[in-house]
Motif scaffolding. Structure first.
Motif, short mmCIF file in Angstrom:
data_model
loop_
_atom_site.label_atom_id
_atom_site.label_comp_id
_atom_site.label_asym_id
_atom_site.label_seq_id
_atom_site.Cartn_x
_atom_site.Cartn_y
_atom_site.Cartn_z
N PHE A 130 0.85 -1.10 -0.02
CA PHE A 130 -0.10 -0.14 0.02
C PHE A 130 0.97 1.44 -0.02
O PHE A 130 1.87 1.12 0.69
N PRO A 131 0.49 2.27 -0.72
CA PRO A 131 1.24 3.53 -0.66
C PRO A 131 0.66 4.38 0.45
O PRO A 131 -0.47 4.52 0.52
N VAL A 132 1.58 4.75 1.43
CA VAL A 132 1.04 5.28 2.77
C VAL A 132 2.05 6.75 2.60
O VAL A 132 2.97 6.57 3.07
N PHE A 133 1.29 7.81 1.96
CA PHE A 133 1.87 9.32 2.04
C PHE A 133 3.23 9.02 1.31
O PHE A 133 4.21 9.65 1.57
N GLY A 134 2.95 8.51 0.20
CA GLY A 134 4.24 8.36 -0.91
C GLY A 134 5.07 7.16 -0.32
O GLY A 134 6.25 6.94 -1.23
N HIS A 135 5.02 6.52 0.62
CA HIS A 135 5.82 5.48 1.32
C HIS A 135 5.24 4.02 0.93
O HIS A 135 4.23 3.75 1.56
N PRO A 136 6.04 3.16 0.44
CA PRO A 136 5.40 1.81 0.47
C PRO A 136 5.55 1.23 1.55
O PRO A 136 6.45 1.03 2.11
N VAL A 137 4.50 0.40 1.84
CA VAL A 137 4.40 -0.35 2.93
C VAL A 137 3.79 -1.99 2.62
O VAL A 137 2.85 -1.82 2.07
N VAL A 222 6.99 -2.79 7.59
CA VAL A 222 6.50 -4.21 7.06
C VAL A 222 5.19 -4.55 8.54
O VAL A 222 5.54 -4.26 9.50
N VAL A 223 4.06 -4.68 7.98
CA VAL A 223 3.00 -5.22 8.72
C VAL A 223 2.69 -6.63 8.63
O VAL A 223 2.41 -7.16 7.63
N VAL A 224 2.98 -7.13 9.89
CA VAL A 224 2.72 -8.67 9.73
C VAL A 224 1.32 -9.04 10.42
O VAL A 224 0.97 -8.47 11.39
N SER A 225 0.77 -10.17 9.85
CA SER A 225 -0.56 -10.52 10.48
C SER A 225 -0.59 -12.05 9.94
O SER A 225 -0.04 -12.53 9.13
N ASP A 226 -1.61 -12.72 10.46
CA ASP A 226 -2.32 -13.79 9.80
C ASP A 226 -3.06 -13.66 8.84
O ASP A 226 -3.52 -12.41 8.66
#
Length: 339
Positions: A130-137, A222-226
């Protein structure tokens, strides 16, 4: 660099698939191989000036639809455009594979019938960028594993961090956040708490639990989840942005003064849409399989397909697969030593 593109992926295939591949080949000088119905692909290619472009076609007599069950397509459609393209990656005839087709099918064909898993990977993980304020996450997992174990989540974190660093241009020490219902230590269910305890002891830049508000304020790379929670977050994000856009549009059109003001603000609205539109990313990797596999949406237009091919190019240039292969044993050895 050779990128194999599934020309039968999008909902309106092969229109956007071929157009996007042409754009990618033209803008980056990539060698693109289109797999699918040769007649249909040639018909679409004839619409564009491909002089000087390296675009090949490999005929595939079968195509996987969005309604096909991943559990049966392995043997049921062995000559599909997905199978043929992924076999090219397995046989080193292509450097990466891109599809806008059935996500579950792409996962099954890659893991069970072609490239397989990188040695040591417990479960491959689907991701989204996802682009978040121009920063890819990068978010992982977003659907492959509805039920997960702490050691799988640790691998998701490592693979996501490698991708963020090597393909998304994040710093050499990407911030890893664990998606939870609270940012405080000890929040979350058993899976989240146990995973957090392990991540905190490993040589990774673990910043702790993150809620969506932290995610969308650039507090993690990096956002980690199941896969269950991640998939809900992904669909909520996409539905929310569509809802907000439609609500703004309807409100502006309800009043002539607002309509005129909206016309003046159209460039600003377009700029905002570009910043949050996942089309600008195109696709995201299936992490943990032994080859670069990029998966996008079936509703993708030619811009999204082009950008998915660019995503594949970055993954290959970043040598993602080999870096996962090299770093995974180190982290897993440390994991075994964690009490």
């Amino acid at each position: 660099m050779i990128i194999a593109v599934d020309a039968m992926g999008t909902d309106a295939c092969p229109v956007a698939d071929v157009h996007g591949a042409v754009l990618a080949a033209r803008e980056r000088g990539l060698h693109v191989v289109l797999t699918g119905d040769e007649t249909a692909i040639k018909r679409e290619l004839a619409k564009y000036n491909t002089t000087g472009l390296t675009i090949d076609i490999v005929h595939a007599p079968q195509a996987i639809t969005m309604h096909d069950k991943p559990s049966v397509i392995g043997k049921g459609k062995p000559d599909s455009s997905m199978h043929i393209a992924l076999k090219m990656v397995k046989d080193k005839q292509a450097d990466a594979f891109v599809t806008m087709g059935n996500t579950g099918a792409a996962h099954a064909v890659a893991m069970l019938h072609t490239v397989g898993r990188i040695r040591g990977v417990k479960r491959p993980a689907l991701s989204a960028v996802f682009p978040v304020f121009g920063h890819p996450v990068i978010f992982t997992d977003i659907g492959a594993n509805a039920d997960a174990k702490p050691e799988w989540m640790v691998q998701f974190a490592l693979m996501g961090a490698i991708y963020a660093e090597r393909a998304l241009g994040t710093s050499s020490n990407p911030r890893i956040g664990l998606l939870s219902n609270g940012e405080e230590e000890g929040k979350g269910n058993t899976l989240i708490r146990e995973t957090a305890e392990i991540l905190a002891r490993l040589p990774l830049n673990f910043v702790g639990n993150v809620e969506p508000k932290q995610v969308f304020h650039n507090q993690a790379d990096v956002v980690v989840s199941d896969g269950f929670v991640g998939n809900i977050l992904l669909k909520t994000y996409e539905a929310g942005t569509r809802y907000l856009s439609e609500h703004i549009r309807r409100t502006i059109r309800a009043n002539i003064v607002w309509t005129l003001a909206g016309a003046a603000l159209r460039p600003a609205f377009s700029r905002v849409r570009t910043k949050i539109d996942t089309t600008e990313v195109g696709g995201a990797p299936l992490l943990g399989v032994d080859g670069v596999v990029i998966i996008g949406h079936g509703s993708s237009n030619e811009i999204a397909v082009r950008n998915a091919v660019f995503q594949a190019e970055r993954a290959v240039s970043g040598d993602i697969v080999n870096h996962i292969r090299q770093r995974l044993p180190e982290v897993m050895a440390l994991l075994e030593s964690v009490p």
